[in-house]
Design an enzyme around this catalytic site. Structure first.
Site: not given
Length: 256
Positions: A106, A147, A248
């Protein structure tokens, strides 16, 4: 073997969405981001009941990453990105699952830019690149999933000028991503769909989901040791349209 990455955007709030997707998609490995839950708040029992072992690094309110494995127990190999001992944000975890090392990344958003948050994003990218290089040198089968908070090229964002000042599409952000890939990593979705506009994120604001005003921020990078096994790659777009959905959608690969 199906490996997916999914920014769940609060695992407890969206647990029904996650469990429904796990039942329907049956991924073998899942990298989750933005748990927004402390270690003790992680819904381990519900995940186990769904048939998945899990390792996680939680953080209350913000961040948080996890790796799930279907009918298996992931073997934790690292729960933070090396290179900055004082970094306690839960943004990185990696585990071995069925002979493959899988990460959940992340990466910092970096807004507003320019400024300290954008500098921190680039620094985090540099640390990731150094760590990733060790996998390449050792010729290990690795999937860098997560991500990345970067839309790598112009076709990874809907046609617009409204994001021009955003950290997600800055030249330095894109250059950092490209530099990582150039170590020898295969961007799985782009490798199989070189010219297609594919998105994984649609902001809640300004009616962006109905307008398909998305960005491709969630990536699965395959090391040279495993890239030849790539068979399929895609995004489960329908998940984004469900009630209570994350902003998402899951991105995934299938390995032979």
């Amino acid at each position: 073997m199906k490996i997916a990455t999914f920014n769940i955007n609060n695992i407890n709030r969206r647990l029904p969405n996650l469990l429904a997707w796990l039942r329907a998609a049956k991924p073998d490995v899942v990298a989750l981001q933005e748990l927004k839950a402390s270690d003790g708040e992680f819904p381990a029992a519900a995940i186990e009941k769904a048939g998945y072992g899990a390792v996680w690094h939680g953080q209350g309110t913000w961040n948080g990453v996890a790796i799930l494995a279907r009918k298996a127990e992931p073997i934790l190999t690292r729960d933070r990105l090396p290179g900055r001992p004082g970094d306690h944000e839960a943004r990185y975890i990696e585990a071995a699952v069925r002979g493959i090392i899988v990460t959940s990344i992340y990466l910092p958003n970096g807004n507003p830019q320019p400024g300290p948050k954008f500098d921190a994003k680039l620094d985090w990218f540099a640390r990731l690149k150094r760590h990733a290089k060790t996998f390449i040198k050792q010729d290990l089968p690795v999937v860098l999933a997560g991500d990345y908070n970067v839309a790598p090229t112009e076709i990874d964002i809907y046609p617009t000028r409204s994001w021009d000042k955003d950290a997600l599409i800055q030249p330095k952000s894109r250059a950092a991503y490209a530099s990582l890939v150039e170590q020898g990593w295969c961007d799985a979705i782009r490798a199989l769909h070189p010219d297609k506009r594919i998105y994984t994120f649609w902001d809640y604001k300004r009616n962006r989901w109905p307008r398909d005003a998305g960005l491709r921020l969630d990536h699965l990078l395959l090391s040279p040791a495993i890239a030849p096994r790539l068979a399929k790659a895609g995004v489960d777009r329908r998940v984004r349209g469900e009630d209570g959905a994350s902003d998402h959608a899951p991105a995934w690969v299938v390995l032979r």
